[in-house]
Design a protein around this motif. Structure first.
Motif, PDB file in Angstrom:
ATOM      1  N   ILE A  37       0.628  -1.209   0.016  1.00  0.00           N
ATOM      2  CA  ILE A  37       0.084   0.020  -0.134  1.00  0.00           C
ATOM      3  C   ILE A  37       0.815   1.040   0.099  1.00  0.00           C
ATOM      4  O   ILE A  37       0.558   2.141  -0.756  1.00  0.00           O
ATOM      5  CB  ILE A  37      -1.061  -0.106   1.078  1.00  0.00           C
ATOM      6  CG1 ILE A  37      -1.936  -1.168   1.258  1.00  0.00           C
ATOM      7  CG2 ILE A  37      -1.853   1.270   1.176  1.00  0.00           C
ATOM      8  CD1 ILE A  37      -2.820  -1.411  -0.017  1.00  0.00           C
ATOM      9  N   PHE A 103      -0.959  -2.781  -7.943  1.00  0.00           N
ATOM     10  CA  PHE A 103      -1.113  -1.631  -6.943  1.00  0.00           C
ATOM     11  C   PHE A 103      -0.552  -0.364  -7.459  1.00  0.00           C
ATOM     12  O   PHE A 103       0.684  -0.572  -7.758  1.00  0.00           O
ATOM     13  CB  PHE A 103      -0.884  -1.999  -5.736  1.00  0.00           C
ATOM     14  CG  PHE A 103      -1.735  -2.860  -4.654  1.00  0.00           C
ATOM     15  CD1 PHE A 103      -2.677  -2.339  -3.817  1.00  0.00           C
ATOM     16  CD2 PHE A 103      -1.947  -4.407  -4.963  1.00  0.00           C
ATOM     17  CE1 PHE A 103      -3.689  -3.116  -3.121  1.00  0.00           C
ATOM     18  CE2 PHE A 103      -2.757  -4.993  -4.278  1.00  0.00           C
ATOM     19  CZ  PHE A 103      -3.615  -4.437  -3.360  1.00  0.00           C
ATOM     20  N   ARG A 107      -3.949   1.294  -4.120  1.00  0.00           N
ATOM     21  CA  ARG A 107      -5.105   0.704  -4.302  1.00  0.00           C
ATOM     22  C   ARG A 107      -4.712   0.095  -5.610  1.00  0.00           C
ATOM     23  O   ARG A 107      -3.934   0.088  -6.436  1.00  0.00           O
ATOM     24  CB  ARG A 107      -6.182   1.464  -4.544  1.00  0.00           C
ATOM     25  CG  ARG A 107      -6.133   2.565  -5.672  1.00  0.00           C
ATOM     26  CD  ARG A 107      -7.466   3.756  -5.720  1.00  0.00           C
ATOM     27  NE  ARG A 107      -7.309   4.364  -6.653  1.00  0.00           N
ATOM     28  CZ  ARG A 107      -6.684   5.566  -6.805  1.00  0.00           C
ATOM     29  NH1 ARG A 107      -5.993   6.010  -5.627  1.00  0.00           N
ATOM     30  NH2 ARG A 107      -6.535   6.347  -7.727  1.00  0.00           N
ATOM     31  N   ARG A 146     -13.238  10.025  -4.640  1.00  0.00           N
ATOM     32  CA  ARG A 146     -13.295   9.438  -3.231  1.00  0.00           C
ATOM     33  C   ARG A 146     -13.025  10.409  -2.032  1.00  0.00           C
ATOM     34  O   ARG A 146     -13.597  10.420  -0.979  1.00  0.00           O
ATOM     35  CB  ARG A 146     -12.149   8.504  -3.074  1.00  0.00           C
ATOM     36  CG  ARG A 146     -12.522   7.073  -3.851  1.00  0.00           C
ATOM     37  CD  ARG A 146     -11.084   6.194  -4.067  1.00  0.00           C
ATOM     38  NE  ARG A 146     -11.608   4.979  -4.474  1.00  0.00           N
ATOM     39  CZ  ARG A 146     -10.490   4.405  -4.916  1.00  0.00           C
ATOM     40  NH1 ARG A 146      -9.427   4.624  -4.878  1.00  0.00           N
ATOM     41  NH2 ARG A 146     -10.850   2.886  -5.505  1.00  0.00           N
ATOM     42  N   PRO A 173     -13.062   0.127  -9.876  1.00  0.00           N
ATOM     43  CA  PRO A 173     -12.884   1.163  -8.656  1.00  0.00           C
ATOM     44  C   PRO A 173     -13.974   2.300  -8.817  1.00  0.00           C
ATOM     45  O   PRO A 173     -14.520   2.743  -7.759  1.00  0.00           O
ATOM     46  CB  PRO A 173     -11.640   1.674  -8.947  1.00  0.00           C
ATOM     47  CG  PRO A 173     -10.715   0.761  -9.638  1.00  0.00           C
ATOM     48  CD  PRO A 173     -11.591   0.124 -10.665  1.00  0.00           C
ATOM     49  N   GLU A 207     -12.325  -4.399  -4.924  1.00  0.00           N
ATOM     50  CA  GLU A 207     -12.935  -3.202  -4.397  1.00  0.00           C
ATOM     51  C   GLU A 207     -14.626  -3.298  -4.334  1.00  0.00           C
ATOM     52  O   GLU A 207     -15.303  -2.796  -3.332  1.00  0.00           O
ATOM     53  CB  GLU A 207     -12.480  -1.807  -5.212  1.00  0.00           C
ATOM     54  CG  GLU A 207     -11.284  -1.499  -4.910  1.00  0.00           C
ATOM     55  CD  GLU A 207     -10.896  -0.187  -5.395  1.00  0.00           C
ATOM     56  OE1 GLU A 207     -11.612   0.714  -5.226  1.00  0.00           O
ATOM     57  OE2 GLU A 207      -9.836   0.046  -6.077  1.00  0.00           O
ATOM     58  N   GLY A 291     -10.597  -1.390   4.619  1.00  0.00           N
ATOM     59  CA  GLY A 291      -9.454  -1.204   3.706  1.00  0.00           C
ATOM     60  C   GLY A 291      -8.236  -1.451   4.687  1.00  0.00           C
ATOM     61  O   GLY A 291      -7.990  -1.247   5.759  1.00  0.00           O
TER      62      GLY A 291
END
Length: 310
Positions: A37, A103, A107, A146, A173, A207, A291
């Motif tokens: 991440i 990733f 994400r 987001r 997403p 997701e 998450g």
């Protein structure tokens, strides 16, 4: 607002100087956030989920490592042994091995399962690293939507997600974001209906699977009763496991996610096997919805691990 999209991903500026020894590594549930991440904020990270007994994994692994090394630092490769990291595999809904995720920006942005040729893997890496400084991308607009949703404006965020989907209808997403907007606006039934119409491949995306889990949690939490009455039952009998479980769901339904996690951890501490491991299973679902990088998910997983090995 009219949005113009560049479908190329951002370049990995500065990544080409990465030391070869840092390009490929193994990770675990405990180090996944740092290795994947956080690192993917700097350079795209390919995550390979594998198992020792899989012949296909043995074929894919060396080819994938070769392609990553040839990219000379433009991407990193992180490997996950699913047998040793089952909670992590569950949270990402890994159904078969090998499964490979890409990733970027913290994400998942792409994925595939099963064997791939060297040429296909090179194309996978090229797509992940293409674009250079070509201006805002779809990923940038998703990040903006987001942010708007997190600030409490699901209507505006939904409008951005819908425009993204007009440009890229298969963008999982963006679809997941739109579904979350519907949930935030109190339209969970519409979100469930949309979810049911998705193509199976899109519905399996990590997701969107997390949104499905969130809807499931909300559905179950809706009929457990008032938190005050459940607290009264627990005050009278601290060993009333059903009351504690229902109280956790009531807290979750009311937006008190930390309190829900606390009660489920306490239930697991008291009787981990109760109702076929219900407390741990519910915790894993909550962590999936939050998450990997969410502070509560990180601290909750650490506390659960401590209880598991105590």
């Amino acid at each position: 607002m009219d949005l113009m999209f560049n479908s190329g991903a951002k370049g990995a500026a500065g990544a080409t100087g990465a030391a070869q020894g840092d390009l490929i590594k193994d990770t675990t549930t405990a180090t996944f956030v740092a290795d994947v991440i956080e690192m993917s904020q700097k350079v795209p990270v390919i995550v390979s989920f594998w198992a020792l007994g899989s012949g296909t994994c043995k074929q894919l692994g060396p080819i994938l490592e070769k392609v990553v090394r040839e990219a000379r630092g433009a991407v990193r490769l992180v490997k996950v042994d699913v047998d040793k990291n089952q909670d992590l595999a569950m949270q990402l809904r890994i159904q078969s091995v090998p499964t490979v995720y890409a990733f970027k920006g913290g994400r998942p942005v792409d994925a595939f399962a099963g064997q791939q040729s060297e040429g296909q893997l090179k194309q996978f890496v090229q797509t992940l690293t293409a674009g250079g400084n070509a201006g805002p991308t779809i990923d940038d607009y998703i990040a903006e939507a987001r942010r708007v949703l997190e600030e409490g404006d699901p209507q505006t965020a939904a409008g951005i997600f819908q425009q993204i989907l007009q440009e890229a209808p298969d963008n999982a997403p963006a679809m997941a974001g739109l579904l979350r907007c519907l949930m935030a606006a109190g339209q969970s039934e519409q979100a469930e209906a949309m979810l049911g119409r998705l193509a199976p491949e899109m519905a399996r995306h990590a997701e969107i699977a997390a949104v499905a889990t969130a809807l499931e949690l909300a559905r179950h939490a809706g009929g457990v009763g008032e938190a005050a009455e459940l607290r009264r039952r627990l005050a009278a009998d601290a060993g009333d496991h059903q009351a504690r479980y229902d109280l956790a769901l009531a807290y979750y339904a009311g937006g008190e996610v930390e309190a829900a996690v606390d009660e489920l951890l306490e239930l697991f501490r008291r009787n981990r096997a109760w109702n076929e491991d219900a407390a741990r299973k519910q915790l894993v679902k909550i962590f999936e919805v939050l998450g990997f990088s969410h502070p509560l998910a990180k601290s909750g997983r650490a506390r659960l691990s401590t209880l598991l090995f105590s």
